[in-house]
Structure formats: structure tokens, C-alpha cells
Enzyme design. Structure first.
Site, PDB file in Angstrom:
ATOM      1  N   ASP A  22     -26.923  28.121  37.754  1.00  0.00           N
ATOM      2  CA  ASP A  22     -26.124  29.243  37.274  1.00  0.00           C
ATOM      3  C   ASP A  22     -24.661  28.936  37.615  1.00  0.00           C
ATOM      4  OD1 ASP A  22     -25.224  31.589  36.198  1.00  0.00           O
ATOM      5  OD2 ASP A  22     -26.770  32.834  37.088  1.00  0.00           O
TER       6      ASP A  22
HETATM    7  C1  BGC Z   1     -24.794  34.555  34.895  1.00  0.00           C
HETATM    8  C2  BGC Z   1     -25.661  33.850  33.880  1.00  0.00           C
HETATM    9  C3  BGC Z   1     -24.826  33.307  32.760  1.00  0.00           C
HETATM   10  C4  BGC Z   1     -23.758  32.409  33.327  1.00  0.00           C
HETATM   11  C5  BGC Z   1     -22.887  31.764  32.265  1.00  0.00           C
HETATM   12  C6  BGC Z   1     -23.593  33.723  35.288  1.00  0.00           C
HETATM   13  O1  BGC Z   1     -22.687  34.464  36.031  1.00  0.00           O
HETATM   14  O2  BGC Z   1     -25.564  34.864  36.019  1.00  0.00           O
HETATM   15  O3  BGC Z   1     -26.641  34.744  33.405  1.00  0.00           O
HETATM   16  O4  BGC Z   1     -25.641  32.635  31.847  1.00  0.00           O
HETATM   17  O5  BGC Z   1     -22.932  33.175  34.179  1.00  0.00           O
HETATM   18  O6  BGC Z   1     -22.077  32.672  31.654  1.00  0.00           O
END
Ligand code: BGC
Length: 733
Positions: A290
């Protein structure tokens, strides 16, 4: 289905054999568009400054808006970037051209984005659409989103979000299909088919990304990013099944979650990434972290510095580093120092190249100009689908005295700021929509030709406008108050410790009720709310969530009876916040909640959800009779009679639950195992048949072993998880 031909596999191997270590690590590096200039500190520090409160979000956004964007062109040219988050098709083509034509090996880039519930056409948030109990609809909305985004350069969706979520305080409950492992699994498979299933042209499919792996939805006290502790049996039985189902359906990629699980951050969790996902399930795709998560392992306190975090992540099976450049900056040295075996790097890169190959990026790296314009004006087919999904997601929670549907000739006072807003209808995590496509509730009622006047009165963060309230009280024969949450009140980093309707909106409802006129509360929200007061006082409540671009038309159709509501809750609603987490399928206790004090209950709130999972009324009524569950060899043949006992046609979702009454570990009081939607004319009765496969009647033990245990089972069928008919059956497997 994500699978490569032998020829494609051979090409990947051949390419891999030509790559330098730097180029390999480049594929493991995902960049977002960095912001440069406008401030004196690096972007990462700026984020930290915002997170730790040194600057406010407003200050952060101001700085961002004055900064320039760095698309990492030089690094792309040098083969040091494998994927990016970019939203502009011309820009995607421009960067792709550098990768394909100017880098040594010409490996194309992947462009990823959070397309959670629609791209340009935004559909209901997932928790809402799950309430339609129609995976096939989820498949169709996903397919539209895939097509729209791929023509804009985005070939990788950070979706579906499959976190089983049982604590409504957690803002991210909005992003996934609810609290039940079976329902989430059905929706998981549908989304994979939708996103990846139409491979007739590279413009029709994208790579899905299952997130957040795993157990993120169980973050302690519903506070985002918080720690998770759970027995392995709970992990295997409740939190892993949707991921397993989606892997079996052929999902191409997985995103690890931010949280630690039993002391090990999921970013560096060998048990979940290697042992379960890659070894046991034989997942052939790649895993991405993530955003910023590898760096966060230092904050978790399990890595001394970034380099160590990178080593732990890579060795655990983390193929791509999203956004920290830790792999880019430190992984080569770690390989040379012998801390990360070359085989780990090769495995990661082979997985990444394979997904790119499957996406057709080597043959079709660019978005054709003609395709970019294809959805410039939203096709009717897309808006029709958005309206259908929105209508089917609406859940009628209460309708005393049959206030709804509103009658012809009834004058309506439409009240509440949310009713006249076309941006708050979208919900968390949508970024490619355009305001002109959005239909507010006010606009929807206008489109439907309703006789109404609009009064702003109050909003989630606004004071009450007395004059407006008085006018609203005076004008209508009925008052429709649109109340709930702003879309920023759910989604990431949006946990709430009090999940009642925010601000002064309840006060506004009280004022309307005091008139003695019929009042309808139309709820707009991204999570189950604690509605004790509303349930006791407001005669009609319509749960409308954040339904996407067609919300206004859908809500108007249901209010006016052009569409009979058929949605059911994919998540239990507590009466008060203190009951969270609350979910229908909780493990049996030794003292099941009951009237006696010494049972599992609250002194001040009892033990039952206010509105349970699977619940939802219609403008008609249904009765159930004659439940039978017969042993049919490999399965149980379950039949039940369902009758429409009211005066309008309606659709009912017939739900099949089971309980393993005598197991070697404590099992849930009920578990959903199937459902079927039936349409019934007034007075019509249908025999509904459902199949319960015996192989699905087992459970996982702490060891991860799946067992089917002989003994007594209860089979339940009903229109929600609470009110069911029941049959007992003893089985020997
Ligand atoms: C979130 C994810 C997301 C990623 C990219 C993160 O902060 O937890 O769900 O896909 O950002 O935007």
C-alpha cells in the site's frame, strides 16, 4: 482470467534474462507523480508534516496546488520505473513512449488508479451496491469502469476492496461489500470477471488488485491503520475467503494492507504473503505494497531503517514498492550484501512482467486517440446502468403507515443541504467524475416532475436556518429530509467515534416531526449509522448511501414509487455506536443474548442490531412457508415458499443461512451460504430452490486445515438474517 500462454511465459523468461539488476529493481518500483517546488522539504516529509499535524490539510493542499509535477521521465528512460499513478491519457501515452521507445529494453509501464466504484460513470459505493445482492450487476458496473478507464490509459485498478468490515466506525467500510465473508466472496468474483473478463480487445479489460490483504477491516476499535489481533481460525474463516475466491477467479494482482496482523505488518508478512497467498493458493500474479507502507515498517518499529524495511518486504514476497523509492534506493545494495537473494528479485520481476504481458501492453502500449474520446459524452448505456445500480442499492428501513411511496398530487418539502448537492452523492474514492454528470436529489425530483419546493435548512456541518425550516414546515403535505454524512466522512482516514447523524440534522428532523406532518428521512452516508433515535421517531427511513452519478434520479424514482425498493443491508446497523463491532455472524457465546441480565448483552442497548444484515423492506410484503432441507448427496436441496402478500409487485432476496451446531471449535450463530432474488406479482407465490453444497459446510481450524465435521446443522431461510424459518438436519460427510 489472469493466465499466460506458454509462449507468453517464454517471452517473459527471455526478457528477464536480459535485464540488469537495476532494471529489475526498476520494475519493482512504483512512482506516483511527485510534487516539486513550492516548498523546501521533500514530498515525503511534507506528507509526514500533514500526518503529524505540523501543517493542516488545507495548508498541504495549498502547497500542492502551487507545486510542479515530476513524472520521473529520466528514471523511466533509464528503466528504473515499472508503474505509475497517472490519470491523464495524453500523459500516459507520453510516458509510455519514453518507456517503450527510449528505455534500453522497452518494457511498457502500468498505470494504476483507485477506481473503486466507477471511473467517469460513478456507481454506488460498494457497501451500497452489495445490498443489491446481485453479483452480476457488480460485474457489469466493473466492466464499464474497466472500459472507461482503459481508454484513459489506466490499465490497473486498485480494486476490488475485499476487507470484511464489521465495525461501522471504520471509514473504509464504504469501500467494500460488507460484513459477510460469503457475500464479499461472491462480489469479489463478480468484480474480477467484470474487470478482467472481456479480453476481446485490450481496451476492454484491466488488471484487478485485491486489497487490502489482509484483515485491515478488523482494525482495533474501528480506527484506521490500527493494529489487528485475531486467531488464525478467524482469519481463515472470515477474512481470507474473499481473497481466496478472487484468486481462484483469476485476479492478477494483490495489495497488502497497512495494518499489522498479530504483530507482523502485512507489508512484510511472510505467513500471509508467501505461505498462504503464493505457496498455498498458488497465486500467480504480483503483490504491491500500500502507499508508503514499506517506510511505515520503521514506524511500526519492526525495521531499524528504510533499507531493513525493504529487505523484510522483498523477502516476505512484496513485489512492488508503492511510492517510497526504498527498493529503488536500497535494494541493490541489499542484494549485493546477500540480504536479499537474487531469486527473490527474479521471482518478483517475472510476476510483474507477466501481468504486463497479459495486459497486452507489449503489443498495444498506447491508448489510441480515437478511444480517448469514446466516452467524452457519457453513453446512455452507462448512465442507465448507474441508475439501475443506484435504484437496486436503496434500502427501505422503515415505512410506518405506508408513507412511501409518495402519492400523486402530494406537495413535498424537500429539505437538507445534501438534497441539493451533486458532489456529495459520489462517495469516497472516486476521482474521474465530472460534476455535470451528477444528478442531485433535487434535480432528480425535478426530472421526475414531482410537485416540490426545496429548502436548504441544515447540513452535516451547517447550522439550522430558521427561516428555511419554517418554510419547509409550512409548505409540503409531506417533508422529505435528506440527512447524513459528507462523502469525506467515510473512506480512508475517516473513522468516526460517534456514528450518529452528524451536526444539527437530528435537530432539524425534530422540528419537522413537531408539525405532525409525515416525515421521510432519506439517508446519505458511507457507513452504517447508529439510528436509535430516528428509528424510534421518524416514520419513514430510506437508506440511500452514496449512490454515484445517478443518485438523484434513483432516489426520486423510489420516493415516487416508480421503482419498488429491493435493497438489503450488507452490514448490520447498531442502535448505538457502543455496540460496534456488530455483525450477525458472530461466534456463539455460552450465554446468547436474551432477556435475562446474565446473558451477552448491554444494559442500555440489548444485544441485537437495530437493522440486521440482510434486512430491507419493500412497498409490498412477503411471507415464507414450508421450508424443506433434503439430503441430495453432495448437497442439501433447500426449498421454501415465498408469497407476495401486498398490493404491488416486488423483488425479494431470499437468504439461506446455516449453523454448525456441534463443531470442534466455536462457530458463528449463522452463516450466509446462498441467496436468490425473486420477482413476485401481488398475491403470487413461488417455490424457491437453493442449493447448499456440503463441501461448503465446513470450516478452517487454526492450522489452516479445512474440515467437514459430522453432526447437527441448522438451515435457515428468510428475508433477513434475523427472521428466518429453520430446519435441523444431521449430516455425516
Ligand atoms: C490506500 C489504498 C490505495 C492507495 C493508492 C492508500 O492510501 O490505502 O487503498 O489504493 O492509497 O491510492
Amino acid at each position: 482470467m489472469y493466465r499466460l500462454t506458454d509462449e507468453q511465459k517464454a517471452k517473459v523468461k527471455e526478457l528477464l534474462s536480459q535485464m540488469t539488476l537495476d532494471e529489475k529493481i526498476g520494475q519493482m518500483n512504483q512512482e506516483s507523480v511527485s510534487i516539486v517546488g513550492g516548498f523546501d522539504v521533500p514530498f515525503e516529509e511534507l506528507i509526514e508534516m500533514m500526518t503529524d499535524g505540523r501543517i493542516t490539510q488545507d495548508e498541504f493542499e495549498k502547497i500542492m496546488s502551487t507545486a510542479e509535477q515530476d513524472y520521473h521521465e529520466d528514471d523511466i528512460r533509464a528503466g528504473l520505473v515499472g508503474s505509475l499513478m497517472v490519470q491523464d491519457p495524453e500523459k500516459c501515452n507520453e510516458l509510455q513512449k519514453i518507456a517503450v521507445e527510449e528505455s534500453r529494453l522497452g518494457i511498457p509501464l502500468m498505470f494504476g488508479l483507485d477506481v473503486i466504484h466507477g471511473y467517469r460513470t460513478v456507481y454506488p459505493i460498494a457497501i451500497a451496491e452489495a445490498g443489491a445482492f446481485e453479483p452480476e450487476l457488480f460485474e457489469r458496473t466493473a466492466r464499464m469502469a474497466a472500459k472507461e478507464s482503459r481508454t484513459q490509459g489506466v490499465n490497473w485498478h486498485f480494486a476490488p476492496m475485499l476487507d470484511v468490515a464489521r465495525d461501522a466506525r471504520w471509514g473504509r467500510v464504504s469501500e467494500g461489500p460488507g460484513e459477510d465473508p460469503y457475500l464479499v466472496s461472491q462480489f469479489a468474483k463478480a468484480k474480477i470477471r467484470g474487470l478482467q473478463g472481456d479480453m476481446s480487445s485490450t481496451e476492454n479489460y484491466v488488471a484487478a488488485c485485491l486489497k487490502h490483504y489482509v484483515a485491515y477491516g478488523a482494525c482495533e476499535s474501528g480506527r484506521d491503520y490500527n493494529t489487528v489481533s485475531m486467531a488464525n481460525s478467524m482469519l481463515y474463516n472470515a477474512y481470507l475467503p474473499p481473497f481466496k475466491a478472487a484468486v481462484e477467479e483469476g485476479a492478477a494482482t494483490v495489495m497488502a494492507s497497512f495494518n499489522d496482523l498479530n504483530g507482523v505488518p502485512c507489508t512484510v508478512n511472510e505467513f500471509t504473503l508467501r505461505h498462504i497467498l503464493k505457496d498455498s493458493w498458488q497465486f500467480p500474479g504480483f503483490v504491491v505494497s500500500d502507499a508508503n507502507a514499506i517506510r511505515e515498517c520503521v514506524s511500526h518499529g519492526i525495521a531499524a531503517d528504510e533499507a531493513e524495511a525493504g529487505v523484510e518486504a522483498a523477502n516476505a514476497g512484496m513485489d512492488i514498492d508503492m511510492g517510497t523509492q526504498i527498493y529503488k534506493k536500497t535494494l541493490k545494495q541489499s542484494v549485493e550484501d546477500g540480504k536479499v537473494p537474487m531469486s527473490v528479485i527474479d521471482e518478483a520481476v517475472e510476476r510483474i512482467l507477466s501481468v504486463k504481458m497479459w495486459l497486452g501492453l507489449f503489443e498495444h502500449p498506447y491508448v489510441p486517440q480515437e478511444a480517448m474520446k469514446r466516452y467524452e459524452v457519457l453513453p446512455k448505456e452507462h448512465t442507465d446502468l448507474a441508475r439501475e445500480a443506484a435504484e437496486k442499492s436503496i434500502v427501505l428501513l422503515k415505512n410506518d403507515g405506508g408513507i412511501l411511496p409518495l402519492g400523486k398530487g402530494q406537495k413535498i418539502s424537500l429539505a437538507g443541504q445534501l438534497a441539493d448537492n451533486r458532489e456529495e452523492i459520489i462517495g469516497a474514492w472516486a476521482m474521474s467524475w465530472r460534476p455535470d454528470d451528477c444528478v442531485s436529489i433535487r434535480q432528480g425530483l425535478e426530472n421526475a416532475g414531482a410537485e416540490f419546493e426545496y429548502f436548504s435548512c441544515c447540513g452535516p456541518e451547517a447550522e439550522i436556518n430558521e427561516e428555511d425550516v419554517e418554510k419547509a414546515c409550512a409548505y409540503g403535505d409531506v417533508i422529505v429530509a435528506v440527512v447524513g454524512e459528507l462523502d469525506s466522512m467515510s473512506g480512508e482516514a475517516s473513522s468516526r467515534a460517534d456514528i450518529t447523524i452528524p451536526g444539527k440534522q437530528q435537530e432539524m428532523l425534530k422540528r419537522f416531526l413537531a408539525t405532525g406532518k409525515p416525515v421521510v428521512a432519506v439517508l446519505m452516508n458511507g457507513r452504517p449509522l447508529a439510528l436509535k433515535w430516528e428509528a424510534e421517531n421518524v416514520p419513514a427511513i430510506l437508506e440511500c448511501w452514496h449512490l454515484g452519478v445517478q443518485m438523484g434520479n434513483a432516489v426520486a424514482n423510489v420516493l415516487l414509487g416508480n421503482k419498488v425498493p429491493e435493497g438489503k443491508l450488507a452490514s448490520s446497523f447498531p442502535a448505538v455506536t457502543g455496540m460496534c463491532p456488530i455483525y450477525y455472524n458472530h461466534p456463539s457465546t455460552g450465554r446468547p443474548g436474551g432477556r435475562s441480565k446474565f446473558t451477552s448483552r448491554y444494559l442500555d442497548a440489548g444485544f441485537e442490531a437495530l437493522y440486521p444484515f440482510g434486512y430491507g423492506l419493500s412497498y409490498t410484503t412477503f411471507t415464507y412457508d414450508g421450508l424443506e432441507a433434503a439430503d441430495a448427496g453432495d448437497s442439501l436441496a433447500v426449498t421454501v415458499g415465498v408469497t407476495n402478500t401486498g398490493d404491488s409487485a416486488g423483488v425479494e432476496t431470499v437468504q439461506l443461512y446455516m449453523q454448525d451446531v456441534t463443531a470442534s471449535i466455536v462457530r458463528p450463530v449463522k452463516e450466509l451460504k446462498g441467496f436468490a432474488k425473486v420477482s413476485l406479482a401481488p398475491g403470487e407465490k413461488k417455490q424457491v430452490s437453493l442449493t447448499l453444497n456440503k463441501k461448503d459446510m465446513g470450516f478452517y481450524k487454526d492450522s489452516g486445515e479445512y474440515v467437514l465435521e459430522d453432526g447437527l446443522f441448522r438451515v435457515y431461510v428468510g428475508g433477513n438474517s434475523k427472521d428466518c424459518l429453520m430446519k435441523e438436519i444431521t449430516l455425516t460427510f
